[in-house]
Enzyme design. Structure first.
Site, short mmCIF file in Angstrom:
data_model
loop_
_atom_site.label_atom_id
_atom_site.label_comp_id
_atom_site.label_asym_id
_atom_site.label_seq_id
_atom_site.Cartn_x
_atom_site.Cartn_y
_atom_site.Cartn_z
CE1 TYR A 66 -4.31 -0.04 -0.45
CE2 TYR A 66 -4.26 -1.77 1.20
CZ TYR A 66 -4.93 -1.09 0.20
OH TYR A 66 -6.20 -1.43 -0.14
CD GLU A 68 -3.78 4.12 0.39
OE1 GLU A 68 -2.69 3.53 0.66
OE2 GLU A 68 -4.90 3.62 0.57
CG ASP A 212 -8.21 9.62 -24.26
OD1 ASP A 212 -7.19 8.92 -24.41
OD2 ASP A 212 -9.27 9.17 -23.79
CB THR A 238 -4.58 3.20 -22.03
OG1 THR A 238 -4.50 3.24 -23.45
CG2 THR A 238 -6.01 3.45 -21.59
CE LYS A 241 -6.92 1.51 -25.84
NZ LYS A 241 -7.11 2.29 -24.60
NE ARG A 247 -5.92 -5.05 -20.11
CZ ARG A 247 -6.33 -4.68 -21.34
NH1 ARG A 247 -7.19 -3.69 -21.47
NH2 ARG A 247 -5.89 -5.29 -22.41
N1 DSN Z 1 -11.71 -0.16 -25.15
C1 DSN Z 1 -10.75 0.71 -25.78
C2 DSN Z 1 -10.65 0.47 -27.24
O1 DSN Z 1 -10.81 -0.67 -27.65
O2 DSN Z 1 -10.40 1.39 -27.99
C3 DSN Z 1 -10.98 2.13 -25.49
O3 DSN Z 1 -11.13 2.30 -24.14
#
Ligand code: DSN
Length: 425
Positions: A66, A68, A212, A238, A241, A247
């Site tokens: 933990y 925080e 984003d 994120t 990707k 993730r």
């Molecule tokens: N679920 C993602 C995508 O496939 O683009 C976006 O959050």
């Protein structure tokens, strides 16, 4: 004997047992997933295959901790190694994105976006985001998402004639509605996003700008897509990707918003950070700084262009006529197949894609007219342009045969041969 019983009672012996011993059902499911990934052409644009180094960090003992707070200012003891990890992750992310301030704690892209909204918006404020069916994202103001509940949402769109973002409409809507925040970035848009123009639009309407970049983060750090960092007040992403990390999420902002943003992440929307995941983010940032990563991102785009061209040559309409990035959308309904059926037929042949609405779609989202196809994962396993032509032919065979079982069985064999030439794990 007494000692052993005591250890058993406290669960100590559990610490040493393998997953297969403790939970064979989950161990088997993991093995099935390894097999599935090895034997599948993964064309879901938002998925990728991470390195063993990233997997190792994710599975590390930092999951026990933990922490925080932030480095040097924690609410728990024992955070020395955690601070090392978080500081390294922050410094690498700052360097990678040329950022003034970075927060590496968001658990996901959705929570990264939520933290920005918490940092700068009040309930009832107006925000602008791209319509989901035109390529935007649920968290950019969709009514079913938290982002569409507490704010007045104005959506901008792509133009009907060329299916590219209508910056003139965005400008007009911004002037009419004076949104507090304009959100750009997309989950199903294949063209370069003009961040500089969006900054100008924000300046004219007195709006803050959030980009984003979840889908294109890898392309951005390698210069394969212009960066919004010089222009946007906030950049969210994120990390799993094109960036090919664990993730999770990440936020970049201008120094002036740093304190508000950090407070919005913790204690605003999250509790304890996932230190094992932050460690894995740090590892993926290290990988992203290597020269091979630039080659990888460049190849993703080359592969996407080659695949879009070949799928188009097979008679499927490509939304906006092509791609500048890692994905493209194809209008399979132009050949009388719904996105839903197309996705299912291809999955039966071990080719995974996702159904997706296309701009001005006549079908419901669960049916959809389009398929979204992306190349980050197949590029990771080493496939190149000639293989994209092969994949396009396999896709076209399955769809043109309307899912005929004999054709699917034959294509599945071809997919297996291709996958065996490019093993992952
Ligand atoms: N679920 C993602 C995508 O496939 O683009 C976006 O959050």
């Amino acid at each position: 004997m007494a000692v052993l019983q005591e250890q058993t009672a406290t669960g100590h012996d559990f610490l040493q047992r393998s997953l297969a011993e403790v939970d064979p059902e989950i161990a088997d499911a993991i093995n099935l997933e390894i097999q599935r990934q090895n034997d599948t052409l993964e064309l879901i644009a938002s998925e990728n295959h991470v390195s063993r180094a990233v997997l190792t960090a994710m599975g590390s003992v930092f999951t026990n901790k933990y922490a925080e707070g932030y480095p040097g200012k924690r609410y728990y003891g024992g955070c020395g190694p955690t601070d090392i990890v978080e500081n390294i992750a922050i410094e690498r992310a700052k360097k990678l994105f040329a950022a003034e301030h970075v927060n590496v704690q968001p658990h996901s892209g959705s929570q990264a976006n939520m933290a920005v909204y918490f940092a700068v918006l009040k309930p009832g404020d107006t925000i602008m985001g791209m319509d989901l069916s035109h390529g935007g994202h649920l968290t950019h103001g969709h009514p079913l998402s938290y982002s569409g509940r507490d704010f007045k949402v104005v959506a901008y769109h792509v133009r009907k004639e060329d299916e590219r973002i209508d910056y003139d409409e965005m400008d007009r809507l911004a002037q009419e509605n004076k949104p507090r925040l304009i959100i750009c970035g997309a989950s199903a848009y294949s063209r370069v996003i003009d961040f500089k123009r969006i900054r100008q639009i924000c300046d004219r309407s007195g709006s803050l700008m959030m980009a984003d970049i979840a889908h294109i983060a890898g392309l951005i750090v390698t210069g394969n897509h212009p960066s919004p960092v010089p222009y946007a007040d906030f950049v969210t992403t994120t990390t799993h990707k094109t960036l090919r990390g664990p993730r999770a999420g990440l936020i970049i902002c201008k120094e002036q918003f740093a304190k508000d943003l950090d407070r919005a992440v913790f204690p605003g929307v999250q509790g304890g950070p996932l230190v094992h995941i932050i460690a894995a983010k740090a590892v993926s940032f290290q990988e992203a700084m290597q020269p091979e990563f630039k080659e990888y991102q460049t190849q993703i785009v080359r592969n996407a262009k080659a695949l879009a061209q070949a799928v188009g040559d097979a008679g499927f309409r490509i939304v906006s006529g092509g791609t500048d990035n890692h994905l493209f959308m194809t209008d399979v309904f132009s050949k009388g197949i719904t996105g839903k059926d197309g996705q299912n037929m291809l999955e039966a042949a071990n080719i995974t894609v996702n159904k997706n609405t296309i701009p001005f779609d006549t079908q419901k989202p669960m049916v959809a007219s389009g398929l979204r196809i992306g190349t980050p994962a197949v590029t990771t396993r080493g496939l190149r342009e000639p293989d994209m032509k092969t994949i396009a032919q396999l896709i076209a065979r399955v769809l043109d045969a309307k899912g005929d079982n004999g054709v699917i069985a034959d294509v599945k064999k071809n997919v297996k041969d291709l996958c065996d030439r490019f093993p992952i794990y």
